[in-house]
Structures are given as C-alpha cells and as structure tokens.
Design a protein around this motif. Sequence first.
Motif, mmCIF file in Angstrom:
data_model
loop_
_atom_site.group_PDB
_atom_site.id
_atom_site.type_symbol
_atom_site.label_atom_id
_atom_site.label_comp_id
_atom_site.label_asym_id
_atom_site.label_seq_id
_atom_site.Cartn_x
_atom_site.Cartn_y
_atom_site.Cartn_z
ATOM 1 N N GLY A 88 31.293 36.788 48.522
ATOM 2 C CA GLY A 88 32.744 36.676 48.683
ATOM 3 C C GLY A 88 33.262 35.357 48.139
ATOM 4 O O GLY A 88 34.316 35.316 47.486
ATOM 5 N N GLN A 89 32.528 34.278 48.378
ATOM 6 C CA GLN A 89 32.922 32.972 47.840
ATOM 7 C C GLN A 89 32.881 32.987 46.323
ATOM 8 O O GLN A 89 33.789 32.496 45.659
ATOM 9 C CB GLN A 89 31.997 31.876 48.370
ATOM 10 N N LEU A 90 31.836 33.542 45.774
ATOM 11 C CA LEU A 90 31.670 33.583 44.327
ATOM 12 C C LEU A 90 32.780 34.394 43.669
ATOM 13 O O LEU A 90 33.378 33.963 42.682
ATOM 14 C CB LEU A 90 30.297 34.185 43.985
ATOM 15 N N PRO A 97 40.082 33.695 41.346
ATOM 16 C CA PRO A 97 41.366 34.248 41.804
ATOM 17 C C PRO A 97 42.113 33.330 42.783
ATOM 18 O O PRO A 97 43.336 33.309 42.786
ATOM 19 C CB PRO A 97 40.979 35.564 42.479
ATOM 20 N N SER A 98 41.379 32.565 43.573
ATOM 21 C CA SER A 98 42.040 31.642 44.509
ATOM 22 C C SER A 98 42.891 30.629 43.768
ATOM 23 O O SER A 98 44.012 30.327 44.179
ATOM 24 C CB SER A 98 41.007 30.902 45.356
ATOM 25 N N GLY A 99 42.373 30.101 42.693
ATOM 26 C CA GLY A 99 43.138 29.147 41.899
ATOM 27 C C GLY A 99 44.379 29.773 41.305
ATOM 28 O O GLY A 99 45.455 29.164 41.271
ATOM 29 N N LEU A 100 44.260 31.000 40.835
ATOM 30 C CA LEU A 100 45.407 31.701 40.269
ATOM 31 C C LEU A 100 46.461 32.008 41.337
ATOM 32 O O LEU A 100 47.662 31.836 41.117
ATOM 33 C CB LEU A 100 44.953 32.992 39.585
ATOM 34 N N ILE A 101 46.002 32.451 42.492
ATOM 35 C CA ILE A 101 46.924 32.757 43.593
ATOM 36 C C ILE A 101 47.620 31.487 44.063
ATOM 37 O O ILE A 101 48.815 31.495 44.363
ATOM 38 C CB ILE A 101 46.175 33.443 44.756
ATOM 39 N N SER A 147 35.328 35.085 51.077
ATOM 40 C CA SER A 147 36.500 35.029 50.203
ATOM 41 C C SER A 147 37.545 34.069 50.751
ATOM 42 O O SER A 147 38.103 33.249 50.019
ATOM 43 C CB SER A 147 37.111 36.421 50.053
ATOM 44 N N VAL A 148 37.813 34.191 52.030
ATOM 45 C CA VAL A 148 38.819 33.327 52.659
ATOM 46 C C VAL A 148 38.338 31.885 52.706
ATOM 47 O O VAL A 148 39.114 30.955 52.496
ATOM 48 C CB VAL A 148 39.171 33.861 54.066
#
Length: 187
Positions: free
Chosen positions: A68-70, A75-79, A121-122
């Motif tokens: 999930g982290q990988l 996408p986290s940076g884009l969001i 992910s979170v």
Amino acid sequence: KTKVWLAFMAILRNNRPLLIELFRSVYIPGFLMYAAYGMTAAITPLYATSLGGALALAGVVVSMRGLGQLVMNVPSGLIMGRFGNRKLLLISTFCAIAIALFTGLSNSISLLAICMFLAGSVQSTWSITRVSHVRSIVPPEFRGRAISAIGGAVRIGGFVGPIVGGYIAKFFGFSTVFFVQAGIIGI
C-alpha cells in the motif's frame, strides 16, 4: 555530525516560533503516528493466524501494508498538489482512524489484508504531507536537518509502539490494539 546538529539547534533556539511549530505539527504527531502503526507491527501476523490464516498467508497480510505504501507514494504527491497539505493531512488522519477501527473489527483474513493495504496507503500519504509541510515552513538551509529529525521521531515511535502493542494484545486481545491505535492516531 554533532557540530552540525548543535548549530542547527542553536539556530532553532534563536527562532523559537519555528521550533515550537515543528514540535507541535511535525515531531510529536510523527512520533504518535508511528508509535500507533508500530503497535500493530508485531501483532498483525498473530492476528492473521488467529483469524484462520496459515503462516504464509499471515506473511502476505503483513506485506500488504508495504505494498500500500509503495503503490500510494506517487499518487499522494499528485493528490497533495490538488488539495494542499493541510486538507490532505486531515483526510489521511481521519482515514487512518477509520481503517484502524475496521481492522479491529475484521473477522476474516481477506478483510484484514485489505485493511493492511489501505493502512499502508494512508501512512504513505500522511508521511508525504508531513515532509511537504516541513518544506513549506523551514528555511532551505535547514530543511535537510529538520526532515532528518522527522526520521528520529519516527524511529522512536517505531521502537515504543511494538512494546506497547504487545502488552495491550497480551492483556486485552489483538483487536484492542487496533482500537487503541485509532485513539492514538486521533490524538
């Protein structure tokens, strides 16, 4: 290294508002978040086997957090570019609380695996927003040191968390660790 660190601390002492802001918004929350995630590190495979999974399947469940982290790093940076640091930080914190609660209520190995993936992910999103926050408030000449101090807070939390999680699991059960994790993340 010691001279560089002492120089960094001397400069921060001269800039008390920045030091207070870093501890309030970065280092203490980072310690708490990673202590909370660390609490579940040692008990997740045991929880998976208690739900009926074999040891190999428990290993897959544990690795879902890393997956999930990988998956979520880019996408986290884009969001974050779209919503901003503060809003994404709050969203990821509330999601982490909800995921911890759902994980504590898991009654199947597949639901536990999904929760672990979402937790990773979170966690990735939360970490990226924290580093971006430091980038926005710390002068460029001190950013590297300020960000490396995040690593120290994270490692201390990662050291304390499994010890606390083990004791909670021993006396109150595996599910309780995830409920306590949700409370700590909420703090």
